[in-house]
Design an enzyme around this catalytic site. Sequence first.
Site, PDB file in Angstrom:
ATOM      1  CB  SER A   1     -10.454  -4.749  -2.250  1.00 25.76           C
ATOM      2  OG  SER A   1      -9.524  -3.755  -1.899  1.00 25.76           O
TER       3      SER A   1
HETATM    4  N1  SAH Z   1      -5.270  -2.640  -4.075  1.00 26.83           N
HETATM    5  C1  SAH Z   1      -4.736  -3.750  -3.294  1.00 26.83           C
HETATM    6  C2  SAH Z   1      -5.294  -3.824  -1.885  1.00 26.83           C
HETATM    7  C3  SAH Z   1      -5.038  -2.609  -1.102  1.00 26.83           C
HETATM    8  S1  SAH Z   1      -4.783  -2.836   0.631  1.00 26.83           S
HETATM    9  C4  SAH Z   1      -4.926  -5.057  -3.992  1.00 26.83           C
HETATM   10  O1  SAH Z   1      -5.551  -5.096  -5.055  1.00 26.83           O
HETATM   11  O2  SAH Z   1      -4.419  -6.057  -3.482  1.00 26.83           O
HETATM   12  C5  SAH Z   1      -4.110  -1.218   0.891  1.00 26.83           C
HETATM   13  C6  SAH Z   1      -2.643  -1.121   0.592  1.00 26.83           C
HETATM   14  O3  SAH Z   1      -2.293   0.252   0.704  1.00 26.83           O
HETATM   15  C7  SAH Z   1      -1.765  -1.878   1.567  1.00 26.83           C
HETATM   16  O4  SAH Z   1      -0.922  -2.749   0.883  1.00 26.83           O
HETATM   17  C8  SAH Z   1      -0.969  -0.768   2.272  1.00 26.83           C
HETATM   18  O5  SAH Z   1       0.348  -1.144   2.611  1.00 26.83           O
HETATM   19  C9  SAH Z   1      -0.971   0.329   1.210  1.00 26.83           C
HETATM   20  N2  SAH Z   1      -0.746   1.699   1.687  1.00 26.83           N
HETATM   21  C10 SAH Z   1      -1.183   2.287   2.825  1.00 26.83           C
HETATM   22  N3  SAH Z   1      -0.780   3.577   2.876  1.00 26.83           N
HETATM   23  C11 SAH Z   1      -0.054   3.811   1.740  1.00 26.83           C
HETATM   24  C12 SAH Z   1       0.633   4.935   1.215  1.00 26.83           C
HETATM   25  N4  SAH Z   1       0.689   6.101   1.868  1.00 26.83           N
HETATM   26  N5  SAH Z   1       1.270   4.813   0.031  1.00 26.83           N
HETATM   27  C13 SAH Z   1       1.239   3.626  -0.648  1.00 26.83           C
HETATM   28  N6  SAH Z   1       0.605   2.522  -0.199  1.00 26.83           N
HETATM   29  C14 SAH Z   1      -0.038   2.612   0.973  1.00 26.83           C
END
Ligand code: SAH
Length: 227
Positions: A72
Amino acid sequence: MDSMDLEGLARLLREIAAEAKVTAGYTGISTFAPQTMQALADVPRHEFVPEEEQVSAYLDIPLPIGHGQTISQPYIVALMTDLLEIEPGDKVLEVGAGSGYQAAVLAKLARQVHTIEIVPALACACRERLARLGIANVTVHAGDGSAGLPELAPFNAIMVTAAARRVPPALVEQLKPGGRMAIPLGEAWSSQELVLLQKDVRGEVAVRPILPVRFVPLTGRETGRME
Ligand code: SAH
């Protein structure tokens, strides 16, 4: 960190502070807490992005981390962190570990962070990275986080870093009375709203819209999506 990174970091922190002022009309927050800003200052973002993106690590923009996912924008990380008002003894849940950057920021403020990642390769890389950086109070769980982690609940605070259609009910259940949850809600790749959910001591939930945002979609069972 080398000196260029330090300069970039100082500039980034100033930009985040300025952006907080610009968006205060939406968010109701014109200045992030000193602890929030310190947590961002203490986590080397360049360690969380692929090598080819490292030159951009201290720009206030999201960056690709592979598997179609992104780390993000730092201002959004600061805002979501600040909204949770973490206390030093808190146990925090993050859904969407990605690179582990947001979890590392939360780990500067909380006692323990549990973060879940649905893409196995990202979960693995995230776990290795946090271990290499010596960040010991984050546990990375591989799997679908849309139903939270019932066996480790309740949590003082919950942050979801992928956009859901609706708030997964399991996450609301796993939030302690008096706790806060930040979650982007809306359609994949289109208009979304970051919302803050507050559970009062009687367990009643209030929801406040904070800011229009753009996150990758939350996948998994409890998201209200049709996949
Ligand atoms: N917080 C992260 C960025 C998030 S991007 C950072 O600091 O880098 C969103 C992430 O959520 C992605 O890696 C995606 O694979 C994950 N995601 C999506 N749906 C999900 C779920 N149901 N359970 C766990 N992770 C999930």
